[in-house]
Design a protein around this motif. Structure first.
Motif, PDB file in Angstrom:
ATOM      1  N   VAL A  61     -31.870  21.260 122.972  1.00 35.96           N
ATOM      2  CA  VAL A  61     -31.521  22.380 122.977  1.00 35.96           C
ATOM      3  C   VAL A  61     -32.047  22.632 121.363  1.00 35.96           C
ATOM      4  O   VAL A  61     -32.234  22.335 120.862  1.00 35.96           O
ATOM      5  N   CYS A  62     -32.709  23.864 121.456  1.00 39.21           N
ATOM      6  CA  CYS A  62     -33.758  25.039 120.045  1.00 39.21           C
ATOM      7  C   CYS A  62     -34.854  22.995 119.866  1.00 39.21           C
ATOM      8  O   CYS A  62     -35.121  23.292 118.935  1.00 39.21           O
ATOM      9  N   ASP A  63     -35.573  23.059 121.572  1.00 38.80           N
ATOM     10  CA  ASP A  63     -36.740  21.962 121.097  1.00 38.80           C
ATOM     11  C   ASP A  63     -36.393  20.402 120.521  1.00 38.80           C
ATOM     12  O   ASP A  63     -36.534  19.614 120.428  1.00 38.80           O
ATOM     13  N   LYS A  64     -34.896  20.614 120.720  1.00 36.38           N
ATOM     14  CA  LYS A  64     -34.131  18.938 119.850  1.00 36.38           C
ATOM     15  C   LYS A  64     -33.063  18.053 121.170  1.00 36.38           C
ATOM     16  O   LYS A  64     -32.576  18.458 121.427  1.00 36.38           O
ATOM     17  N   ALA A  75     -22.194  22.396 117.716  1.00 34.92           N
ATOM     18  CA  ALA A  75     -20.727  23.679 117.647  1.00 34.92           C
ATOM     19  C   ALA A  75     -21.318  24.851 116.587  1.00 34.92           C
ATOM     20  O   ALA A  75     -21.024  25.739 116.929  1.00 34.92           O
ATOM     21  N   ARG A  76     -22.794  24.584 116.153  1.00 35.50           N
ATOM     22  CA  ARG A  76     -23.032  25.991 115.804  1.00 35.50           C
ATOM     23  C   ARG A  76     -24.233  26.690 116.098  1.00 35.50           C
ATOM     24  O   ARG A  76     -24.488  27.733 116.548  1.00 35.50           O
ATOM     25  N   TYR A 102     -14.170  26.943 112.352  1.00 35.40           N
ATOM     26  CA  TYR A 102     -14.571  26.176 111.878  1.00 35.40           C
ATOM     27  C   TYR A 102     -15.959  25.854 111.512  1.00 35.40           C
ATOM     28  O   TYR A 102     -16.147  25.525 110.703  1.00 35.40           O
ATOM     29  N   PRO A 103     -16.467  25.185 112.413  1.00 35.50           N
ATOM     30  CA  PRO A 103     -17.895  24.274 112.851  1.00 35.50           C
ATOM     31  C   PRO A 103     -18.546  25.530 111.218  1.00 35.50           C
ATOM     32  O   PRO A 103     -19.724  24.810 111.214  1.00 35.50           O
ATOM     33  N   HIS A 104     -18.343  26.528 110.568  1.00 34.92           N
ATOM     34  CA  HIS A 104     -19.518  26.919 109.719  1.00 34.92           C
ATOM     35  C   HIS A 104     -18.927  27.161 108.613  1.00 34.92           C
ATOM     36  O   HIS A 104     -19.471  27.276 107.410  1.00 34.92           O
ATOM     37  N   LEU A 105     -17.334  25.951 108.079  1.00 35.78           N
ATOM     38  CA  LEU A 105     -16.395  26.324 107.303  1.00 35.78           C
ATOM     39  C   LEU A 105     -17.758  24.740 106.672  1.00 35.78           C
ATOM     40  O   LEU A 105     -18.067  23.830 107.144  1.00 35.78           O
ATOM     41  N   ASP A 156     -19.927  32.471 117.465  1.00 37.99           N
ATOM     42  CA  ASP A 156     -21.152  33.358 116.578  1.00 37.99           C
ATOM     43  C   ASP A 156     -22.482  32.191 116.980  1.00 37.99           C
ATOM     44  O   ASP A 156     -23.297  31.406 116.387  1.00 37.99           O
ATOM     45  N   THR A 157     -22.360  31.568 118.459  1.00 36.26           N
ATOM     46  CA  THR A 157     -23.547  30.700 117.996  1.00 36.26           C
ATOM     47  C   THR A 157     -24.871  31.064 119.133  1.00 36.26           C
ATOM     48  O   THR A 157     -24.484  32.221 120.365  1.00 36.26           O
ATOM     49  N   PRO A 158     -25.939  30.560 118.847  1.00 38.74           N
ATOM     50  CA  PRO A 158     -27.133  31.277 119.521  1.00 38.74           C
ATOM     51  C   PRO A 158     -27.270  31.725 121.534  1.00 38.74           C
ATOM     52  O   PRO A 158     -27.966  32.276 122.104  1.00 38.74           O
TER      53      PRO A 158
END
Ligand SMILES: Nc1ncnc2c1ncn2[C@@H]1O[C@H](COP(=O)(O)OP(=O)(O)OP(=O)(O)O)[C@@H](O)[C@H]1O
Ligand SMILES: [Mg+2]
Length: 253
Positions: A61-64, A75-76, A102-105, A156-158
């Motif tokens: 995911v995103c090269d990782k 989760a972000r 929650y993952p953003h807090l 709001d995840t990519p």
């Protein structure tokens, strides 16, 4: 590439359910994932959302490498609408949608004004504003499915991983959600993987389609290349007729 799948195999005990899957998913596109019951669609979504553990170096995911992410970090990046869902009693619609934030807090952090705006927007976009104070255990199944979708939108995840997110929705809400997903891809550059059984809706809304059969990718490409009369016959064993009316293709069963 947002997601890369390299030589992915998966077995339940001695039952090999996914066999040599290779695929890439890019930003800003809505991918329809279709295939018969038991072909491996949910298994693929579960592996991508880490509900099942993949072997090393098969999912990126995103090269990782997916297994290298911490829980909060992944989760972000990815949100999930599972095929089967259950929400514990005692939460209101708004509280469940708020869980998406929650993952953003920060640890023990408070919601900001921006978080509450995103929750309000997700409720509005899924026509749940009027129901926001209701307890989730008092909702119809379709209403509850929209709550789970709203939670993923608030997250709001990519990348969004959606396993039959329309299965309990009436046609009005199916179209509302598909238009919303299309808008999220086009205007927010999201990558959306959406498992669906309705081939006509897939034809109308998906940018690209993965047709899975017996644990393998039977065909991966743009809609008109994948959803052909021949491919549908070979995979689903039914004869269909595809008609092109104005700019729309329609599968007639
Ligand atoms: N927990 C499990 N243990 C053993 N076998 C499983 C398990 N979950 C799924 N399977 C098997 O794996 C195969 C793929 O299942 P999966 O749920 O991925 O199919 P699917 O394509 O999502 O089907 P559907 O369209 O019915 O949702 C099936 O043969 C199923 O019986
Ligand atoms: Mg499934």
């Amino acid at each position: 590439m947002e997601i890369k799948i390299k030589h992915l195999d998966y077995c339940f005990q001695d039952n090999e359910v996914l066999k040599g899957i290779n695929a890439e998913f890019e930003k800003g596109k809505l991918y329809g994932i279709v295939g018969p019951n038991g072909s491996g669609k949910t298994t693929l979504i579960k592996l991508l959302s880490r509900l099942l553990k993949s072997k090393k170096n098969s999912l990126f995911v995103c090269d990782k490498e997916l297994n290298e992410y911490k829980d909060k970090e992944i989760a972000r990046k990815t949100s999930l609408v599972p095929q089967m869902f259950h929400i514990s009693h005692g939460f209101s619609v708004e509280e469940v949608v708020a869980m998406g934030r929650y993952p953003h807090l920060k640890d023990f952090g408070e919601m900001s004004i921006k978080d509450w705006e995103m929750i309000r927007d997700a409720l509005e976009q899924t026509s749940l504003t009027k129901l926001k104070g209701r307890q989730v255990n008092e909702l119809s199944v379709g209403e509850l499915q929209r709550v789970i979708l709203a939670r993923a939108i608030a997250q709001d995840t990519p990348i969004m991983l959606l396993d039959e997110p329309l299965s309990h929705l009436d046609i009005h809400h199916q179209l509302e959600i598909l238009n919303l997903l299309k808008d999220l891809c086009e205007n927010k550059n999201k990558t959306i993987l959406c498992v669906m059984h309705d081939l006509n809706l897939t034809m109308k809304f998906a940018d690209r389609v993965l047709l899975i059969n017996e644990g393998k990718i039977f065909k991966n490409g743009c809609v008109n290349e994948v959803l052909t009369e021949e491919n549908i016959f070979r995979v689903y064993k039914i004869k269909v007729n595809i008609q092109h009316i104005e700019d729309q293709s329609i599968i007639i069963f």
